[in-house]
Design an enzyme around this catalytic site. Structure first.
Site, PDB file in Angstrom:
ATOM      1  N   GLY A  44       0.834  -1.196   0.000  1.00 36.09           N
ATOM      2  CA  GLY A  44       0.000   0.000   0.000  1.00 36.09           C
ATOM      3  C   GLY A  44       0.868   1.244   0.000  1.00 36.09           C
ATOM      4  CD  GLN A  49       3.320   5.767   2.644  1.00 33.78           C
ATOM      5  OE1 GLN A  49       2.326   5.260   2.140  1.00 33.78           O
ATOM      6  NE2 GLN A  49       4.313   5.046   3.135  1.00 33.78           N
ATOM      7  CB  CYS A  89       5.013   2.061   7.301  1.00 35.18           C
ATOM      8  SG  CYS A  89       4.613   3.584   6.445  1.00 35.18           S
ATOM      9  CG  LEU A  90       6.558   0.934   1.293  1.00 33.78           C
ATOM     10  CD1 LEU A  90       5.991   1.247  -0.086  1.00 33.78           C
ATOM     11  CD2 LEU A  90       7.673  -0.088   1.201  1.00 33.78           C
ATOM     12  CG  HIS A 131      -0.727   1.391   7.332  1.00 34.28           C
ATOM     13  ND1 HIS A 131       0.207   0.916   8.228  1.00 34.28           N
ATOM     14  CD2 HIS A 131      -0.036   2.187   6.481  1.00 34.28           C
ATOM     15  CE1 HIS A 131       1.400   1.423   7.935  1.00 34.28           C
ATOM     16  NE2 HIS A 131       1.282   2.192   6.874  1.00 34.28           N
ATOM     17  CD  GLU A 132      -1.026   2.485   2.786  1.00 34.72           C
ATOM     18  OE1 GLU A 132      -0.515   3.621   2.741  1.00 34.72           O
ATOM     19  OE2 GLU A 132      -0.368   1.460   3.042  1.00 34.72           O
ATOM     20  CG  HIS A 135       0.422   6.956   5.374  1.00 27.21           C
ATOM     21  ND1 HIS A 135       1.568   7.332   6.032  1.00 27.21           N
ATOM     22  CD2 HIS A 135       0.551   5.626   5.147  1.00 27.21           C
ATOM     23  CE1 HIS A 135       2.355   6.277   6.196  1.00 27.21           C
ATOM     24  NE2 HIS A 135       1.768   5.218   5.674  1.00 27.21           N
TER      25      HIS A 135
HETATM   26 NI    NI Z   1       2.541   3.279   5.630  1.00 28.96          NI
END
Ligand code: NI
Length: 165
Positions: A44, A49, A89-90, A131-132, A135
């Site tokens: 995701g 991000q 998470c990236l 989660h996304e 963000h």
């Molecule tokens: Ni993330």
């Protein structure tokens, strides 16, 4: 490929604005976000991000990586139950931690053409969407950890940044 911001970059705290125009630029952004997410690799990615502060996220939780889903202006209209999943998470590379979230959610959003999209999700897909969506309001999964743990994460990542600088 787009550059992914990493914690504790303050730009990750920006609140995204609704997408109003579904033009060519948006299509290009969505394609670039999918390419960046698959290459990372991740399941995701939120626009926040990649330093674009619009309410847009892409995800694909399938094993075969053949179920791309782009959600624009998503809103959770119903939630039920709870589940704990070890998230990563990236934007917080190399860190994984248990987070409790709703087990089932119902989301109203728009697809990449601007058409209404109704998504009923549970399990990993529900985790990923929640989660996304965090963000998009400037929230990270490490915010659910204790202040002490979050401080350890910050120090670890700063050390890693220095090592690669
Ligand atoms: Ni993330």
């Amino acid at each position: 490929m787009l550059t992914i911001l990493e914690f504790p970059d303050p730009r990750l705290r920006t609140k995204a604005k609704p997408v109003a125009v579904f033009d060519k630029a948006l299509q290009g952004l969505i394609d670039a976000m999918f390419a960046t997410m698959y290459a990372a690799p991740g399941i995701g990615l939120a626009a926040t991000q990649v330093n674009v502060h619009q309410q847009l996220l892409v995800l694909d939780v399938s094993e075969e990586k053949n179920a791309p889903l782009a959600l624009i202006n998503p809103k959770i209209v119903a939630r039920d139950g709870s589940q704990v999943y070890q998230e990563g998470c990236l934007s917080v590379p190399g860190i994984f931690a248990d987070v409790e979230r709703a087990e089932r959610i119902v989301v109203e959003a728009q697809d990449r053409a601007g058409k209404p999209l109704h998504v009923e999700a549970d399990g990993l897909l529900a985790v990923c969407i929640q989660h996304e969506m965090d963000h998009l309001v400037g929230k990270l999964f490490v915010d659910y950890l204790s202040p002490l743990k979050r401080e350890l994460v910050r120090k670890k990542l700063e050390k890693a940044h220095k090592a690669t600088a």
